[in-house]
Enzyme design. Structure first.
Site, PDB file in Angstrom:
ATOM      1  N   ALA A   9       0.820  -1.211   0.000  1.00 31.26           N
ATOM      2  CA  ALA A   9       0.000   0.000   0.000  1.00 31.26           C
ATOM      3  C   ALA A   9       0.852   1.258   0.000  1.00 31.26           C
ATOM      4  O   ALA A   9       1.893   1.322   0.657  1.00 31.26           O
ATOM      5  CB  ALA A   9      -0.907   0.019   1.224  1.00 31.26           C
ATOM      6  N   CYS A  10       0.365   2.245  -0.756  1.00 31.93           N
ATOM      7  CA  CYS A  10       0.949   3.589  -0.723  1.00 31.93           C
ATOM      8  C   CYS A  10      -0.193   4.583  -0.811  1.00 31.93           C
ATOM      9  O   CYS A  10      -1.359   4.198  -0.850  1.00 31.93           O
ATOM     10  CB  CYS A  10       1.970   3.798  -1.837  1.00 31.93           C
ATOM     11  SG  CYS A  10       1.284   3.946  -3.499  1.00 31.93           S
ATOM     12  N   GLY A  11       0.117   5.849  -0.838  1.00 26.79           N
ATOM     13  CA  GLY A  11      -0.917   6.878  -0.842  1.00 26.79           C
ATOM     14  C   GLY A  11      -1.894   6.770  -1.987  1.00 26.79           C
ATOM     15  O   GLY A  11      -3.098   6.918  -1.814  1.00 26.79           O
TER      16      GLY A  11
END
Length: 101
Positions: A9-11
């Site tokens: 996950a990232c932004g």
């Protein structure tokens, strides 16, 4: 050894999660874990995705609500972006996954 599933996950679920996922997969293969599916998503989607996918662990480059993940092991993965400490992080993830095998 069985196939493992990791959420990354990232932004935005596009850039750093992809870089982290690719680096993680490469380094895990070097550590004897060749079968890894890494699914990328936005940090805001992580709880719903984890409920559906039931990953073995989560790597993340953005803040995520760890307390809502029902005990799923998480690893902050900025090392896979910067390169500094990436080998050590890969060792930690590999050791953890091997306990699940």
């Amino acid at each position: 050894m069985r196939k493992f599933t990791i959420l990354s996950a990232c932004g935005t679920g596009v850039a750093t999660s992809t870089v982290a996922a690719n680096k993680c997969k490469t380094l895990l293969k070097e550590r004897g874990i060749p079968q890894v599916d890494i699914i990328e998503c936005k940090a805001t989607e992580i709880v719903a995705k984890a409920d559906i996918i039931h990953p073995d662990c989560i790597i993340h480059t953005a803040e995520i609500p760890v307390q809502k993940l029902k005990g799923i092991k998480t690893f902050r993965a900025l090392q896979f972006i910067t390169g500094i400490g990436a080998e050590q992080l890969a060792d930690e993830i590999a050791e953890y996954l091997k306990t699940l095998a």
